[in-house]
Write a protein that holds these residues in place. Structure first.
Motif, PDB file in Angstrom:
ATOM      1  N   ASN A   1      -2.823  15.520   0.242  1.00 43.47           N
ATOM      2  CA  ASN A   1      -1.382  15.770   0.305  1.00 43.47           C
ATOM      3  C   ASN A   1      -0.803  15.443   1.670  1.00 43.47           C
ATOM      4  N   SER A   2      -1.553  14.682   2.477  1.00 40.41           N
ATOM      5  CA  SER A   2      -1.100  14.327   3.817  1.00 40.41           C
ATOM      6  C   SER A   2      -1.476  12.883   4.107  1.00 40.41           C
ATOM      7  N   MET A   3      -0.568  12.154   4.728  1.00 44.96           N
ATOM      8  CA  MET A   3      -0.832  10.763   5.095  1.00 44.96           C
ATOM      9  C   MET A   3      -1.956  10.665   6.128  1.00 44.96           C
ATOM     10  N   SER A   4      -2.260  11.772   6.798  1.00 43.44           N
ATOM     11  CA  SER A   4      -3.343  11.760   7.789  1.00 43.44           C
ATOM     12  C   SER A   4      -4.696  11.463   7.146  1.00 43.44           C
ATOM     13  N   ALA A   5      -4.789  11.538   5.826  1.00 49.96           N
ATOM     14  CA  ALA A   5      -6.026  11.191   5.122  1.00 49.96           C
ATOM     15  C   ALA A   5      -6.422   9.734   5.375  1.00 49.96           C
ATOM     16  N   PHE A   6      -5.439   8.893   5.732  1.00 47.23           N
ATOM     17  CA  PHE A   6      -5.719   7.479   5.981  1.00 47.23           C
ATOM     18  C   PHE A   6      -6.224   7.229   7.409  1.00 47.23           C
ATOM     19  N   SER A   7      -6.082   8.204   8.302  1.00 48.17           N
ATOM     20  CA  SER A   7      -6.449   8.027   9.708  1.00 48.17           C
ATOM     21  C   SER A   7      -7.924   7.675   9.858  1.00 48.17           C
ATOM     22  N   GLY A   8      -8.178   6.672  10.687  1.00 50.29           N
ATOM     23  CA  GLY A   8      -9.531   6.233  10.966  1.00 50.29           C
ATOM     24  C   GLY A   8     -10.050   5.177  10.011  1.00 50.29           C
ATOM     25  N   GLY A   9      -9.340   4.939   8.917  1.00 57.43           N
ATOM     26  CA  GLY A   9      -9.775   3.945   7.937  1.00 57.43           C
ATOM     27  C   GLY A   9      -9.402   2.540   8.346  1.00 57.43           C
ATOM     28  N   THR A  10      -9.873   1.580   7.576  1.00 54.65           N
ATOM     29  CA  THR A  10      -9.520   0.194   7.836  1.00 54.65           C
ATOM     30  C   THR A  10      -8.130  -0.098   7.271  1.00 54.65           C
ATOM     31  N   PRO A  11      -7.309  -0.826   8.044  1.00 54.45           N
ATOM     32  CA  PRO A  11      -6.007  -1.211   7.508  1.00 54.45           C
ATOM     33  C   PRO A  11      -6.087  -2.432   6.595  1.00 54.45           C
ATOM     34  N   ASN A  12      -7.163  -3.223   6.724  1.00 54.60           N
ATOM     35  CA  ASN A  12      -7.254  -4.505   6.033  1.00 54.60           C
ATOM     36  C   ASN A  12      -7.779  -4.362   4.614  1.00 54.60           C
ATOM     37  N   GLY A  13      -7.109  -5.067   3.702  1.00 50.11           N
ATOM     38  CA  GLY A  13      -7.489  -5.060   2.300  1.00 50.11           C
ATOM     39  C   GLY A  13      -6.311  -4.701   1.415  1.00 50.11           C
ATOM     40  N   ASN A  14      -6.610  -4.351   0.165  1.00 48.23           N
ATOM     41  CA  ASN A  14      -5.564  -4.017  -0.808  1.00 48.23           C
ATOM     42  C   ASN A  14      -5.164  -2.558  -0.701  1.00 48.23           C
ATOM     43  N   TRP A  15      -3.872  -2.321  -0.463  1.00 53.14           N
ATOM     44  CA  TRP A  15      -3.273  -0.993  -0.557  1.00 53.14           C
ATOM     45  C   TRP A  15      -2.596  -0.952  -1.931  1.00 53.14           C
ATOM     46  N   SER A  16      -2.904   0.053  -2.718  1.00 53.73           N
ATOM     47  CA  SER A  16      -2.430   0.115  -4.099  1.00 53.73           C
ATOM     48  C   SER A  16      -1.513   1.311  -4.319  1.00 53.73           C
ATOM     49  N   LEU A  17      -0.365   1.041  -4.914  1.00 57.51           N
ATOM     50  CA  LEU A  17       0.592   2.079  -5.280  1.00 57.51           C
ATOM     51  C   LEU A  17       0.570   2.222  -6.797  1.00 57.51           C
ATOM     52  N   PHE A  18       0.137   3.399  -7.248  1.00 55.47           N
ATOM     53  CA  PHE A  18       0.106   3.722  -8.673  1.00 55.47           C
ATOM     54  C   PHE A  18       1.264   4.671  -8.946  1.00 55.47           C
ATOM     55  N   ILE A  19       2.204   4.263  -9.798  1.00 58.94           N
ATOM     56  CA  ILE A  19       3.293   5.156 -10.205  1.00 58.94           C
ATOM     57  C   ILE A  19       3.200   5.335 -11.710  1.00 58.94           C
ATOM     58  N   GLU A  20       3.268   6.588 -12.128  1.00 60.06           N
ATOM     59  CA  GLU A  20       3.175   6.901 -13.550  1.00 60.06           C
ATOM     60  C   GLU A  20       4.259   7.905 -13.914  1.00 60.06           C
ATOM     61  N   ASP A  21       4.795   7.750 -15.105  1.00 61.38           N
ATOM     62  CA  ASP A  21       5.742   8.703 -15.677  1.00 61.38           C
ATOM     63  C   ASP A  21       4.931   9.569 -16.638  1.00 61.38           C
ATOM     64  N   ASP A  22       4.834  10.880 -16.343  1.00 59.33           N
ATOM     65  CA  ASP A  22       3.937  11.725 -17.134  1.00 59.33           C
ATOM     66  C   ASP A  22       4.615  12.412 -18.321  1.00 59.33           C
ATOM     67  N   ALA A  23       5.820  11.988 -18.675  1.00 59.14           N
ATOM     68  CA  ALA A  23       6.498  12.515 -19.866  1.00 59.14           C
ATOM     69  C   ALA A  23       7.438  11.441 -20.402  1.00 59.14           C
ATOM     70  N   GLY A  24       7.852  11.558 -21.632  1.00 62.19           N
ATOM     71  CA  GLY A  24       8.698  10.536 -22.248  1.00 62.19           C
ATOM     72  C   GLY A  24      10.184  10.812 -22.111  1.00 62.19           C
ATOM     73  N   ASN A  25      10.966  10.004 -22.804  1.00 66.65           N
ATOM     74  CA  ASN A  25      12.415  10.163 -22.956  1.00 66.65           C
ATOM     75  C   ASN A  25      13.227   9.904 -21.696  1.00 66.65           C
ATOM     76  N   ASP A  26      12.698   9.140 -20.760  1.00 66.56           N
ATOM     77  CA  ASP A  26      13.475   8.762 -19.581  1.00 66.56           C
ATOM     78  C   ASP A  26      13.033   7.389 -19.138  1.00 66.56           C
ATOM     79  N   LYS A  27      13.746   6.838 -18.148  1.00 68.91           N
ATOM     80  CA  LYS A  27      13.485   5.466 -17.722  1.00 68.91           C
ATOM     81  C   LYS A  27      13.905   5.283 -16.279  1.00 68.91           C
ATOM     82  N   GLY A  28      13.488   4.156 -15.716  1.00 67.54           N
ATOM     83  CA  GLY A  28      13.878   3.862 -14.353  1.00 67.54           C
ATOM     84  C   GLY A  28      13.277   2.572 -13.843  1.00 67.54           C
ATOM     85  N   ILE A  29      13.550   2.299 -12.561  1.00 65.53           N
ATOM     86  CA  ILE A  29      13.029   1.105 -11.918  1.00 65.53           C
ATOM     87  C   ILE A  29      13.021   1.328 -10.404  1.00 65.53           C
ATOM     88  N   LEU A  30      11.972   0.860  -9.769  1.00 65.09           N
ATOM     89  CA  LEU A  30      11.926   0.795  -8.307  1.00 65.09           C
ATOM     90  C   LEU A  30      12.386  -0.622  -7.992  1.00 65.09           C
TER      91      LEU A  30
END
Length: 180
Positions: free
Chosen positions: A133-162
């Motif tokens: 629950n904290s961005m500090s979890a990334f501290s000390g890791g490698t910056p190089n490579g694939n950073w992946s953003l997973f977004i999920e809608d956990d219920a129905g009947n709505d919509k959107g867009i980033l």
């Protein structure tokens, strides 16, 4: 440290399409940013979601996974039912503000927030929890490579867009050995 911002401007449908309500993984899933030629290790990470629109944000779970496999839940079950219209949201540990569990989300810089009390389970290929629950979890890791953003809608009947995609601001530091 050296700070560089990387962007993926590809819109993300939340989920499926903006015109068809539903639940499940958003498209694309995941959305990735490839970082290369960064020197040093990660000391700070911030993520910006650009022009976020959704009819019921409480249903959204957004997870960031680093190339090293660290995983941080950026937001989950936040914002109640107040529609989001062209919101720019930056998630950064150095923010003074917090996302609200039920309060209206506005364009701002906030700390990661995970509400709901029940462990989140995102669709494959997202990694299983538990999630940090904290961005500090990334501290000390490698910056190089694939950073992946997973977004999920956990219920129905709505919509959107980033609509504006997302960006990743990474600060790296170089540590050197000192002879004593």
């Amino acid at each position: 440290g050296n700070t560089v911002t990387y962007m993926n401007r590809t819109p993300i449908n939340l989920p499926g399409t903006i015109t068809v309500p539903g639940a499940g993984p958003c498209s694309p899933y995941p959305s990735t940013i490839v970082v290369s030629n960064a020197v040093g290790s990660v000391s700070n990470v911030a993520v910006t979601l650009n022009n976020l629109n959704h009819t019921f944000p409480d249903d959204l779970d957004a997870l960031l996974v680093s190339p090293s496999g660290q995983k941080v839940m950026l937001m989950s079950d936040a914002g109640g039912g107040g529609s989001l219209v062209n919101i720019t949201l930056t998630i950064d540990d150095s923010a003074s503000g917090l996302l609200q569990d039920e309060g209206q989300i506005i364009s701002s810089t906030v700390k990661p927030a995970n509400f709901g009390g029940v462990p989140d389970v995102l669709s494959n290929p997202a990694p299983l929890g538990p999630y940090e629950n904290s961005m500090s979890a990334f501290s000390g890791g490698t910056p190089n490579g694939n950073w992946s953003l997973f977004i999920e809608d956990d219920a129905g009947n709505d919509k959107g867009i980033l609509l504006g995609g997302w960006s990743l601001k990474i600060t790296t530091i170089i540590t050197s050995a000192v002879d004593v």
